[in-house]
Scaffold this motif. Structure first.
Motif, PDB file in Angstrom:
ATOM      1  N   ALA A 101       0.824  -1.217   0.000  1.00 27.62           N
ATOM      2  CA  ALA A 101       0.000   0.000   0.000  1.00 27.62           C
ATOM      3  C   ALA A 101       0.852   1.258   0.000  1.00 27.62           C
ATOM      4  O   ALA A 101       0.467   2.282  -0.580  1.00 27.62           O
ATOM      5  N   TYR A 102       2.022   1.213   0.659  1.00 26.74           N
ATOM      6  CA  TYR A 102       2.875   2.401   0.712  1.00 26.74           C
ATOM      7  C   TYR A 102       3.552   2.655  -0.631  1.00 26.74           C
ATOM      8  O   TYR A 102       3.726   3.809  -1.040  1.00 26.74           O
ATOM      9  N   GLN A 154       2.212   1.856  -3.485  1.00 31.00           N
ATOM     10  CA  GLN A 154       1.121   2.381  -4.305  1.00 31.00           C
ATOM     11  C   GLN A 154       0.838   3.851  -3.985  1.00 31.00           C
ATOM     12  O   GLN A 154       0.573   4.651  -4.876  1.00 31.00           O
ATOM     13  N   GLN A 155       0.902   4.223  -2.707  1.00 32.59           N
ATOM     14  CA  GLN A 155       0.655   5.608  -2.340  1.00 32.59           C
ATOM     15  C   GLN A 155       1.774   6.523  -2.823  1.00 32.59           C
ATOM     16  O   GLN A 155       1.519   7.629  -3.310  1.00 32.59           O
ATOM     17  N   LEU A 161      -4.974   6.067  -5.712  1.00 32.17           N
ATOM     18  CA  LEU A 161      -4.002   5.093  -6.195  1.00 32.17           C
ATOM     19  C   LEU A 161      -4.222   4.806  -7.668  1.00 32.17           C
ATOM     20  O   LEU A 161      -5.355   4.823  -8.158  1.00 32.17           O
ATOM     21  N   ARG A 204      -8.223  -2.107   0.254  1.00 30.22           N
ATOM     22  CA  ARG A 204      -8.037  -0.712  -0.151  1.00 30.22           C
ATOM     23  C   ARG A 204      -9.370   0.009   0.033  1.00 30.22           C
ATOM     24  O   ARG A 204     -10.442  -0.617  -0.014  1.00 30.22           O
ATOM     25  N   TYR A 233      -9.658   4.227  -5.907  1.00 33.57           N
ATOM     26  CA  TYR A 233      -9.059   3.514  -4.798  1.00 33.57           C
ATOM     27  C   TYR A 233      -8.139   4.449  -4.010  1.00 33.57           C
ATOM     28  O   TYR A 233      -7.396   5.257  -4.589  1.00 33.57           O
ATOM     29  N   TYR A 234      -8.173   4.315  -2.694  1.00 35.44           N
ATOM     30  CA  TYR A 234      -7.299   5.076  -1.799  1.00 35.44           C
ATOM     31  C   TYR A 234      -6.676   4.115  -0.791  1.00 35.44           C
ATOM     32  O   TYR A 234      -7.175   3.003  -0.553  1.00 35.44           O
ATOM     33  N   SER A 235      -5.614   4.563  -0.190  1.00 34.91           N
ATOM     34  CA  SER A 235      -4.986   3.814   0.905  1.00 34.91           C
ATOM     35  C   SER A 235      -5.389   4.454   2.221  1.00 34.91           C
ATOM     36  O   SER A 235      -5.250   5.662   2.401  1.00 34.91           O
ATOM     37  N   GLN A 249     -13.219   0.297   3.345  1.00 35.96           N
ATOM     38  CA  GLN A 249     -12.387  -0.846   3.001  1.00 35.96           C
ATOM     39  C   GLN A 249     -13.176  -1.901   2.233  1.00 35.96           C
ATOM     40  O   GLN A 249     -14.322  -2.190   2.558  1.00 35.96           O
TER      41      GLN A 249
END
Length: 836
Positions: free
Chosen positions: A385-386, A388-389, A400, A432, A439-441, A644
């Motif tokens: 996830a990091y 991707q962010q 994302l 996510r 999509y977001y983290s 989520q």
């Protein structure tokens, strides 16, 4: 067998007698004015070596006279064992008096040198102090040598007892070897075309040897080297039980010869033996099966080193009477010892990282970095996830760069219902946040402070294990500062044990599950590790700012500023840790608003400046986080957890449900750990849980009270401490209340999972350490004897806590050690599972 043991014992007795005889000879030679000094020392050495030779020659003569040579029944392994005993007797006789004599001469020479060169003759007190130091050093060295001897003796007599087992039963346990044509093949196995081996084609294949009618204590398998690791389970029938009784399973590692021996002790004569193979045994070739072959003697230097190291630590504690050493904030030696403990934990984190990846990954660099192309994005090959962010930020966007699926989830009635997504056949990205078609983290941004520099320096994205190792080292250092600063804040002017502070740091690291997180490091575990790191730094800087005595004008202000900044980074790592910010309130009230130090005193301007320096980064950080949430989800207080795409729709997980109180207390505080007979012996508990709802995670976990030192420390302070300062009582009570609240919040929103307990373990571990120090500090109603006993018991519990944490970190959540370093793992396993 018993004759051999008798001869070994007799050899030790002969060595002792010879050594005593040589001491008498040496004493008589001294009376006859034999030259002393170096010549006398050489003569002493020669006489003691003569004693060793007397013992060795005498034992060899006894063996030859009784005829117990390999041709007459003693196995090669027993011969090797006997030779090891002879060598041990030789060095025992040769060095028992020689080494002490040499060391005494060295210490006396050192004492004389210091007395002549370092001090004037008139300073008799310092000279006596030097003699006392030399005497203490000699006492400690003698104890360490004794511990080393005990470790070697335990290695010979205890840890290799399996080498004796077939010999104990040699009257009935016959040495027998079975070839493929003598073995009955059941399902899943067959005899090769040439008849030289059995081929195990599939898991759970069983082969049988019947009509044994003999005592059996061990079974040895001779196989090919493919696969490298497999498991076997033995089923036996004997005189005591006519039905099949299964023993095992046991892991066989082809690179460790000791693992080929399976301990199967029959009651009476064994009639049939069934061996079941599984865990990927396709095309395994079995050439022969041997019963009752003596296991070769194996001297494990690692095992000796571990026992000697632990025993030496105990010897040092008792030799120096370390429990009497009071904590001194300015003592350089104490700072060095504490720094060594911090470095030890940091190195352990690095070792865990290198044993969590394969040798091939280290060679080609994939253990450190992942290939990344900004144009290709992170759709399929990268699930971090990091990463991707960071990829999104590099492209100038908050969402994302992930595809929304072949059917957009927002077209469903409830896109957060996993059953509805499955029935519609929607491709989606698990865990996510999905909001308005993007999509977001929902993970915090702070770990990007490690990801981004590594990316800009190398052009590749770091792996989760590498970032986890970096945060592990940073957290070990930050927790060290936190413990040291907390002791300065709460125990300034009090007499507390430095030994408790030292072991307490290791215990806080162990309870905080840091080592387990490093072993399991991915983006799930990086979030709590980042939160622990920056919260420890926040509290450490806060304590140093409140206790600084520097006359530098702005030093206290900068300490408060970076303390506030660290707290912002902690909240930006894991938002629920904002709850722990209230722990600073009692200290702030005492520092700024009490009658002894309020803002209207002569230094009101400086105090107001410090208060502003502390609150300014917190307010700015809160504003930036709320702006970030507003731009993503349209609400400043929405971090995206409610959106989520996970195992259930967590919008229905309610904070405030009364039925969650008891399960949260059980799973986060009382849930025990599992003890097992196989290395690493300790595992998260998962057999029984108080989770009736299926909307929460129901995974193996460990309650914080399962760590040995937490509950005794809290109870000792609660019932054994008569008085405490108001600041200490308020801070401790508030801290424990916030821990309870955090456990209840986590359980209500997500359930029970080991990484979720990391939100309370570090804080409660620090609380328990402070309670232990407060209860054992001088003037708290404990007698000197009770204080000594309490300190030693607490240190033992703290050391046990750290050992438990190390054992838990061996496997981790994903079993990286066994998966990528099976040879090293199984060698460790066979080293410490000496009873199998």
């Amino acid at each position: 067998m018993f004759l051999t043991i008798f001869l070994c014992a007799l050899s030790i007795a002969v060595a002792c007698c010879a050594e005593q005889l040589c001491r008498i000879w040496y004493k008589e030679l001294q009376e006859q004015r034999v030259p002393s000094g170096i010549y006398g020392t050489i003569l002493h050495i020669l006489l003691n070596f003569m004693a060793g030779w007397i013992a060795a020659i005498g034992c060899s003569f006894l063996v030859s006279a009784t005829g117990t040579v390999p041709d007459n029944g003693i196995t090669v392994s027993e011969t090797e064992l006997f030779l090891c005993f002879v060598v041990f007797c030789f060095f025992f006789a040769a060095l028992k008096s020689t080494l002490p004599a040499i060391c005494k001469k060295i210490f006396y020479r050192l004492q004389k040198f210091i007395a002549e060169k370092g001090y004037p003759e008139e300073e008799r007190e310092e000279e006596h102090a030097t003699k006392a130091v030399c005497s203490s050093l000699w006492t400690i060295l003698r104890q360490i040598l004794l511990v080393l001897g005990v470790a070697l003796l335990a290695e010979f007599l205890l840890f290799n007892f399996r080498s004796f087992m077939p010999l104990i039963y040699k009257e009935t346990a016959a040495y027998q070897t079975y070839l493929p044509h003598e073995i009955t093949v059941c399902n899943g196995a067959s005899v090769s075309a040439d008849g030289n081996c059995l081929i195990v084609a599939e898991d759970h294949a069983v082969i049988t040897i019947d009509q044994l009618d003999t005592q059996v204590v061990s079974v040895k398998l001779r196989t090919n080297n493919t696969p490298e690791v497999f498991r076997v389970k033995c089923g036996i029938t004997d005189d005591a039980y006519s039905d099949i009784r299964w023993v095992g399973p046991q892991t066989v590692h082809q690179g460790a010869d000791a693992s080929r021996y399976i301990s199967v002790v029959s009651h009476g004569n064994m009639q049939t033996l069934h061996i079941e193979f599984y865990s990927g045994v396709k095309d395994l070739q079995v050439y022969e099966i041997t019963l009752n072959e003596a296991r070769p003697f194996h001297l494990s230097w690692l095992r000796v080193a571990v026992i000697a190291f632990g025993g030496s630590i105990i010897a040092l504690i008792f030799g120096l009477q370390a429990w009497k050493i009071s904590f001194d904030n300015q003592n350089r030696t104490q700072k060095i010892l504490f720094s060594i403990a911090v470095v030890f934990v940091s190195v352990l984190c690095i070792v865990i990282f290198f044993t969590s990846v394969s040798a091939e990954a280290l060679r080609d660099g994939t253990a450190f970095f992942t290939e990344y192309s900004g144009e290709a994005g992170c759709t399929h090959d990268i699930n971090d996830a990091y990463v991707q962010q960071l990829d999104a930020f590099l492209k100038g966007q908050l969402h994302l760069d992930l595809d929304a699926g072949n059917v957009e989830p927002d077209r469903l009635i409830n896109p957060y219902d996993p059953a509805e997504r499955a029935s519609a056949g929607i491709h989606f990205h698990f865990d996510r946040a999905y909001f308005n078609g993007k999509y977001y983290s929902y993970f915090g941004l702070t770990p990007l402070l490690v990801y981004a520099p590594l990316y800009f320096l190398t052009g590749s994205m770091p792996t989760g294990l590498l970032v986890g190792m970096i945060f592990g080292v940073l957290c070990a250092i930050a927790v060290g500062f936190m413990v040291w600063g907390s002791v300065r804040l709460f125990f300034s002017g009090k007499k507390i044990s430095f030994l408790l502070v030292l072991f307490g740091y290791l215990a806080v690291i162990g309870v905080g599950t840091l080592l387990f997180c490093v072993r399991s490091a991915n983006f799930y575990y990086i979030a709590p590790m980042s939160a622990m790191t920056f919260y420890a730094l926040f509290w450490a800087l806060h304590c140093f700012a409140c206790t600084t005595t520097s006359k530098r004008k702005y030093q206290q202000m900068w300490l408060f500023f970076f303390s506030g900044l660290s707290f912002v980074l902690c909240v930006a790592s894991r938002a629920n840790w904002a709850l722990y910010g209230f722990i600073a309130l009692p200290v702030l009230v005492k520092e700024f608003l009490s009658e002894k130090a309020n803002v209207f005193k002569p230094h009101a301007g400086a105090k107001l400046l410090c208060f502003s320096a502390f609150t300014f980064p917190i307010l700015c950080g809160a504003a930036l986080l709320m702006l970030h949430n507003q731009l993503r989800f349209g609400s400043p207080f929405d971090f995206g957890a409610a959106y989520q795409l996970t195992v259930s729709d967590i919008n229905y997980n309610r904070f405030g449900a009364m039925e969650n109180i008891i399960p949260s207390v059980y799973h986060y505080f009382l849930q025990p750990m599992t003890l097992h007979g196989y290395f690493p012996f300790i595992y998260p508990y998962s057999h029984y849980q108080l989770l009736e709802q299926n909307y929460y995670y129901n995974c193996p976990s460990i309650g914080v009270f399962s760590y040995p030192y937490i509950l005794p420390s809290l109870l000792l302070w609660l019932f054994g401490c008569k008085t405490s300062s108001r600041l200490f009582r308020h801070t401790t009570a508030l801290l424990f209340f916030l821990v309870l609240l955090m456990a209840y919040f986590n359980f209500s929103m997500a359930g029970s999972l080991l990484r979720y307990t990391a939100d309370i373990t570090l804080i409660l571990g620090l609380c328990a350490l402070l309670c232990a120090l407060e209860a054992t500090s001088a003037g708290k109603g404990l007698s000197a004897f009770s204080c000594k006993r309490s300190v030693l018991i607490l240190c033992l519990l703290m050391a046990t806590t750290f050992i438990c944490a190390v054992l838990l970190s061996v496997t981790g959540e994903y079993g990286n050690f066994l998966k990528f370093r099976p040879t090293l793992y199984l060698n460790l396993r066979h080293t410490f599972e000496w009873w199998y």
